[in-house]
Design a protein around this motif. Structure first.
Motif, short mmCIF file in Angstrom:
data_model
loop_
_atom_site.label_atom_id
_atom_site.label_comp_id
_atom_site.label_asym_id
_atom_site.label_seq_id
_atom_site.Cartn_x
_atom_site.Cartn_y
_atom_site.Cartn_z
N ALA A 18 -6.52 3.52 -21.78
CA ALA A 18 -7.87 3.17 -22.25
C ALA A 18 -8.26 4.00 -23.46
O ALA A 18 -9.43 4.30 -23.67
N TRP A 19 -7.30 4.37 -24.27
CA TRP A 19 -7.59 5.24 -25.40
C TRP A 19 -8.03 4.43 -26.60
O TRP A 19 -7.34 3.51 -27.02
N GLU A 20 -9.16 4.78 -27.16
CA GLU A 20 -9.64 4.12 -28.37
C GLU A 20 -9.06 4.79 -29.61
O GLU A 20 -8.96 6.01 -29.66
N THR A 21 -8.70 4.00 -30.59
CA THR A 21 -8.21 4.56 -31.84
C THR A 21 -9.37 5.16 -32.61
O THR A 21 -10.38 4.49 -32.83
N GLY A 269 5.01 19.48 -30.83
CA GLY A 269 5.94 18.40 -30.56
C GLY A 269 5.41 17.42 -29.53
O GLY A 269 5.63 16.22 -29.64
N ILE A 270 4.68 17.92 -28.54
CA ILE A 270 4.19 17.02 -27.50
C ILE A 270 3.19 16.01 -28.05
O ILE A 270 3.03 14.92 -27.49
N PHE A 271 2.52 16.33 -29.15
CA PHE A 271 1.56 15.38 -29.71
C PHE A 271 2.22 14.09 -30.17
O PHE A 271 1.58 13.04 -30.23
N ALA A 272 3.52 14.15 -30.49
CA ALA A 272 4.22 12.91 -30.84
C ALA A 272 4.29 11.98 -29.65
O ALA A 272 4.27 10.76 -29.80
N ALA A 279 -5.68 12.11 -29.54
CA ALA A 279 -6.74 11.66 -30.44
C ALA A 279 -8.06 11.50 -29.70
O ALA A 279 -9.13 11.87 -30.20
N ALA A 280 -8.00 10.94 -28.49
CA ALA A 280 -9.22 10.77 -27.69
C ALA A 280 -9.80 12.13 -27.30
O ALA A 280 -11.03 12.32 -27.28
N ALA A 281 -8.94 13.09 -26.97
CA ALA A 281 -9.42 14.42 -26.61
C ALA A 281 -10.09 15.10 -27.80
O ALA A 281 -11.15 15.74 -27.65
N PHE A 282 -9.51 14.97 -28.98
CA PHE A 282 -10.13 15.57 -30.17
C PHE A 282 -11.47 14.89 -30.49
O PHE A 282 -12.41 15.57 -30.92
N ALA A 283 -11.56 13.59 -30.29
CA ALA A 283 -12.83 12.90 -30.52
C ALA A 283 -13.90 13.45 -29.58
O ALA A 283 -15.06 13.63 -29.98
N ALA A 284 -13.51 13.71 -28.32
CA ALA A 284 -14.46 14.30 -27.37
C ALA A 284 -14.85 15.70 -27.81
O ALA A 284 -16.04 16.09 -27.73
N LEU A 285 -13.90 16.48 -28.28
CA LEU A 285 -14.20 17.83 -28.75
C LEU A 285 -15.14 17.79 -29.94
O LEU A 285 -16.08 18.60 -30.05
N ASP A 286 -14.92 16.86 -30.86
CA ASP A 286 -15.78 16.73 -32.04
C ASP A 286 -17.24 16.48 -31.66
O ASP A 286 -18.16 16.97 -32.33
#
Length: 379
Positions: A18-21, A269-272, A279-286
């Motif tokens: 359910a991850w949004e771009t 490396g795990i981000f690949a 990306a969804a986690a960073f959006a939440a952090l932002d």
């Protein structure tokens, strides 16, 4: 229902994705994903053979990372530097990826090492010249250089002074701030004693001496020692404006989250493998939603710890296997024949953890490919 016939029994995939771009890169942190390369399955990508890449699939994967707002860390150890990817292929990879980054406005850094030298002994002058040549190649391509740990330097240097004698001139000639790189022995046993000592605290003093001698030429330092406490201590001692890029694939959520005294940016490396979730986690952090940040990253940590389990340097095999299951490449073949680097039980557990983390976007495809794999390997 998408069912995978694991050796231990059937697993029905949840299909939870359910991850949004995101609309763009994160604003609160800088985040790079160290990208793998896609081998050409029709080529002689055997151990010791020159690497032959599937260029379209390799570059498409980078476009996937940029589309999720992540930067690309190109030609790093995730791309099998020193484990199948020779320097001729590396140079072309950096050139092509940097051109793609320029076309889409994506961030890119790229590894600078000494792997064009033949295996075996090399003098400090030969090592410095090799670094300078690659530094020029990366800068000319348009990427930010990452001065990677060199096996040649680890084998030749006697003490911290030898490291400083190599790195200080490189900082002087660099035409832009660079990222330093400290990779631990879990990732490459040949790097024992890097920065002049096997004592991490003594090595840290050498690193800080280098950075403090020319902080304007250091964008940051990437640390991959899998020691969160050490990373935090080093982060707090860096001069203003110099970033700490975590490379800790075990403890990244809390290191990126940070504390009252600061935080780590990321080059992982795990981000690949977990780009949509990251990306969804960073959006939440932002937006300051730390509860969602923690919730999104939580199931990715068991997956990452599994992919990077000992022997850690075979983590690339899990990264590529997951990319195949997720539909980012049409086959499970690696340069240097590295697809044989992990066991059938390892892959079976990886599928369960990836499904739990919501990282199999097409469950039917993932199940079809996984079942074909187990039919061939287990019977």
């Amino acid at each position: 229902m998408a069912v995978v016939n694991l050796p231990s029994g059937p697993l029905t995939l949840s299909g939870r994705t359910a991850w949004e771009t995101p609309a763009g890169p994160p604003s609160s942190r800088i985040a790079y994903a160290a990208a793998h390369v896609v081998a050409d399955p029709r080529a002689e990508n055997a151990p010791g053979a020159p690497a032959v890449l599937d260029w379209e699939a390799t570059l498409a994967f980078r476009r996937h990372l940029w589309s999720h707002g992540l930067g690309v860390a190109e030609a790093m150890d995730t791309a099998q530097r020193g484990m199948g990817l020779d320097y001729a292929a590396t140079r072309e990879l950096v050139r092509r990826s940097a051109a793609e980054a320029a076309a889409c406005g994506g961030r890119i850094v790229a590894g600078v090492a000494t792997d064009q030298l033949p295996p075996g002994p090399a003098s400090l002058d030969q090592i410095r010249f090799a670094y300078e040549r690659q530094l020029a190649d990366v800068s000319e391509a348009g990427a930010v250089p990452v001065l990677m740990c060199s096996r040649h330097l680890a084998a030749t240097a006697h003490d911290a002074d030898d490291y400083l004698a190599i790195y200080r001139p490189l900082l002087d000639v660099a035409d832009q701030p660079v990222v330093l790189h400290w990779l631990g022995t879990a990732f490459d046993p040949a790097l024992e004693g890097y920065w002049g000592s096997s004592d991490v605290d003594k090595a840290t003093e050498s690193v800080l001496e280098l950075i403090n001698s020319n902080p304007a030429k250091v964008d940051g330092i990437k640390i991959s020692l899998l020691d969160a406490d050490h990373e935090i201590r080093l982060r707090r001692r860096l001069p203003p404006g110099v970033r700490l890029y975590t490379g800790d694939d075990f403890n990244y959520p809390e290191l990126i989250r940070g504390d009252e005294q600061g935080y780590s940016d990321a080059l992982l490396g795990i981000f690949a493998a977990i780009a949509p979730a990251a990306a969804a986690a960073f959006a939440a952090l932002d937006r300051g939603d730390l509860e969602s940040y923690d919730r999104i990253f939580a199931p990715t940590v068991p997956l990452s710890r599994h992919i990077f389990k000992k022997p850690t340097f075979y983590y690339k095999t899990g990264i590529v296997f997951l990319a195949w299951l997720a539909g980012h490449q049409p086959h499970f073949t690696m340069v240097g024949g590295l697809q044989s680097g992990r066991s059938v039980p390892h892959f079976a557990e990886l599928i369960e953890l990836a499904d739990a983390a919501g990282l199999l976007p097409d469950p039917d495809l993932a199940a079809h490919r996984a079942n074909r794999f187990f039919e061939v390997t287990v019977g």
